[in-house]
Design an enzyme around this catalytic site. Structure first.
Site, PDB file in Angstrom:
ATOM      1  N   ALA A 251       0.785  -1.236   0.000  1.00 51.88           N
ATOM      2  CA  ALA A 251       0.000   0.000   0.000  1.00 51.88           C
ATOM      3  C   ALA A 251       0.816   1.286   0.000  1.00 51.88           C
ATOM      4  CB  ALA A 251      -0.926   0.010   1.212  1.00 51.88           C
ATOM      5  N   ALA A 252       1.996   1.289   0.608  1.00 55.44           N
ATOM      6  CA  ALA A 252       2.750   2.541   0.736  1.00 55.44           C
ATOM      7  C   ALA A 252       3.174   3.042  -0.649  1.00 55.44           C
ATOM      8  CB  ALA A 252       3.972   2.305   1.615  1.00 55.44           C
ATOM      9  N   PRO A 253       3.207   4.369  -0.840  1.00 57.03           N
ATOM     10  CA  PRO A 253       3.049   5.442   0.146  1.00 57.03           C
ATOM     11  C   PRO A 253       1.611   5.852   0.453  1.00 57.03           C
ATOM     12  CG  PRO A 253       3.621   6.389  -1.958  1.00 57.03           C
ATOM     13  CD  PRO A 253       3.650   4.889  -2.148  1.00 57.03           C
ATOM     14  N   GLY A 254       0.608   5.251  -0.212  1.00 61.88           N
ATOM     15  CA  GLY A 254      -0.744   5.405   0.290  1.00 61.88           C
ATOM     16  C   GLY A 254      -1.735   6.171  -0.550  1.00 61.88           C
ATOM     17  N   GLY A 255      -1.403   6.503  -1.789  1.00 62.94           N
ATOM     18  CA  GLY A 255      -2.367   7.222  -2.621  1.00 62.94           C
ATOM     19  C   GLY A 255      -3.641   6.437  -2.846  1.00 62.94           C
ATOM     20  N   LYS A 256      -3.502   5.146  -3.105  1.00 62.45           N
ATOM     21  CA  LYS A 256      -4.689   4.316  -3.350  1.00 62.45           C
ATOM     22  C   LYS A 256      -5.433   4.027  -2.052  1.00 62.45           C
ATOM     23  CE  LYS A 256      -2.658   2.248  -7.482  1.00 62.45           C
ATOM     24  NZ  LYS A 256      -1.387   3.024  -7.374  1.00 62.45           N
ATOM     25  N   ASP A 313      -1.289  -3.614  -5.723  1.00 63.24           N
ATOM     26  CA  ASP A 313      -0.412  -2.740  -6.503  1.00 63.24           C
ATOM     27  C   ASP A 313       0.999  -3.274  -6.308  1.00 63.24           C
ATOM     28  OD1 ASP A 313       0.855  -0.745  -7.866  1.00 63.24           O
ATOM     29  OD2 ASP A 313       0.220   0.893  -6.558  1.00 63.24           O
ATOM     30  N   CYS A 366       2.678  -0.170 -12.188  1.00 63.52           N
ATOM     31  CA  CYS A 366       2.977   1.066 -12.926  1.00 63.52           C
ATOM     32  C   CYS A 366       4.176   0.809 -13.838  1.00 63.52           C
ATOM     33  CB  CYS A 366       3.228   2.233 -11.988  1.00 63.52           C
ATOM     34  SG  CYS A 366       4.534   1.963 -10.758  1.00 63.52           S
TER      35      CYS A 366
END
Length: 434
Positions: A251-256, A313, A366
């Site tokens: 999950a980091a850095p946490g945008g999603k 992700d 990405c």
């Protein structure tokens, strides 16, 4: 009178010397540029705001245009003499060829990076850069910018995966600075006006990069966060997640994580890195959003109960983000891609085991490399009870070619070119039928 001598005033930091150190850190030592910018030892953080912006632009230009810059320098230097600082030459050439710097200023600044006693290197740098100033632009005009600035391993991969025309469009998109994309918690049209930004079809806001992000309206109040428009799309593939238990893995850095929480999900953010999760927690606190945060190795972690939805992700080569990270082509190679593809396959199977029957999982990277995206489809299809939920390009505001024949999402840096492009992402949504 006091016998104490007043402390000496520290000498001002030379921004170009910092830039040369950062460039050497990437090309000579293999250090990520973002890591160096955050490291107090580099001196970058001690610069004034204006100088920091200049250093960022200068180093990014030298990296984006490295192939062209080295091609010009080779016209005047058949051999690199021992002890000649390549970074001083590259930065001077970058200023002369691509940043419209006055020739005398760019040449003198590069020469001044050398100690006065180093007369031979100073003289050689002066002579070469004066040649660049007078003859360099004619050489640049004859260069193939897309091909010259792309490492061969990446060009060959993109040419094979997307064809020569699209490979060229991707490479050209990487030569432009990426705009600033913003995700808002609510009232996107209102914030678009406040931030003087364009409202994109996916709901993101876009404005030109530059200036201190922290000083923009709404930052301190937690009204928005920075997130490339393409990075918002994987969570949107899950559909309505309000009140659902959703795992955001890696999950980091946490945008999603922030995006899912703002969509009303009960989010558990899982990552192996404590330092990166600290940043995630800080972002959530600023945004006044809630999520459960867990440090764990995804491959071996077993959640206390299965999730309604999972967003994976996965760690990847991140070649889809070269617009924002021009150092990436010089820090990765084919061996990294193959190792990461193997890791992704293990994470896919672990994530699927965390999902309830009837739930949805999105796998995304990405990356522009097919090994990490399209070539993972056989693994995804083979998951027990997996059914692909085709992406809807029109609903996401994307061109039809952004959805593959398998129903997966494939964005490219050259998509939305008229708006400034987007990051390269691969994402696919699967429903667990049993």
């Amino acid at each position: 009178m006091s016998d104490q001598t007043a402390p000496a005033t520290p000498a001002p930091i030379n921004p170009r010397r910092v830039a040369a150190s950062l460039l050497d850190g990437v090309l000579g030592k293999g250090r990520a540029l973002d890591d160096q910018l955050a490291d107090p030892k580099t001196g970058f953080r001690d610069l004034a705001d204006r100088d920091r912006a200049f250093v960022r632009r200068l180093v990014a230009t030298a990296l984006r245009r490295r192939g062209q810059i080295d091609g010009v320098l080779r016209k005047f230097l058949t051999l690199w003499p021992k002890g000649l600082p390549r970074e001083a030459l590259r930065l001077g050439a970058a200023e002369l060829l691509f940043l419209d710097a006055p020739p005398h200023a760019a040449v003198d600044s590069a020469v001044d990076l050398m100690h006065p006693d180093q007369k031979k290197p100073r003289g050689l740098i002066n002579a070469v850069l004066r040649k660049v100033a007078t003859e360099g632009m004619a050489i640049v005009a004859e260069q193939d910018a897309a091909l010259t600035n792309t490492p061969d391993w990446l060009w060959q991969s993109w040419d094979h995966a997307y064809g020569p025309d699209v490979a060229r469009d991707i490479a050209l998109a990487h030569l432009q600075e990426a705009p600033l994309d913003i995700s808002v918690k609510s009232d996107a049209s209102v914030w678009a006006e406040t931030l003087q930004a364009e409202l994109l079809p996916n709901g993101s806001l876009r404005r030109m990069a530059g200036g201190a992000i922290e000083s923009l309206p709404g930052f301190e109040d937690g009204a928005w966060w920075i997130q490339d428009a393409a990075a918002t799309l994987p969570a949107l593939l899950l559909g309505d997640v309000k009140d659902l238990r959703v795992a955001d893995l890696c999950a980091a850095p946490g945008g999603k994580t922030a995006q899912l929480a703002a969509m009303g999900a009960q989010v558990m953010a899982v990552d192996r890195s404590d330092p990166r999760l600290k940043r995630l927690k800080a972002n959530l606190k600023r945004l006044h959003l809630k999520a459960e945060v867990r440090t764990a190795e995804i491959e071996s972690w077993q959640p206390p109960q299965l999730f309604d939805a999972v967003l994976l992700d996965a760690p990847c080569s991140a070649t889809g983000t070269i617009r924002r990270h021009p150092d990436l082509p010089y820090l990765k190679d084919e061996t990294d891609v193959m190792k990461l593809a193997a890791l992704q396959q293990r994470l896919i199977k672990a994530a699927w085991a965390m999902l309830k029957p009837g739930g949805k999982m999105v796998y995304c990277v990405c990356s522009l490399q097919p090994e990490e995206g399209e070539r993972q489809m056989p693994v995804l299809r083979a998951l027990p009870g997996a059914r692909i939920v085709p992406a809807d390009a029109a609903k996401l505001g994307l061109p039809e070619e952004a959805v593959t024949s398998d129903g997966a999402l494939r964005t490219l840096p050259c998509h939305w070119a008229e708006r400034g492009g987007m990051d390269g992402f691969f994402a696919v949504c699967l429903e667990k039928t049993v």
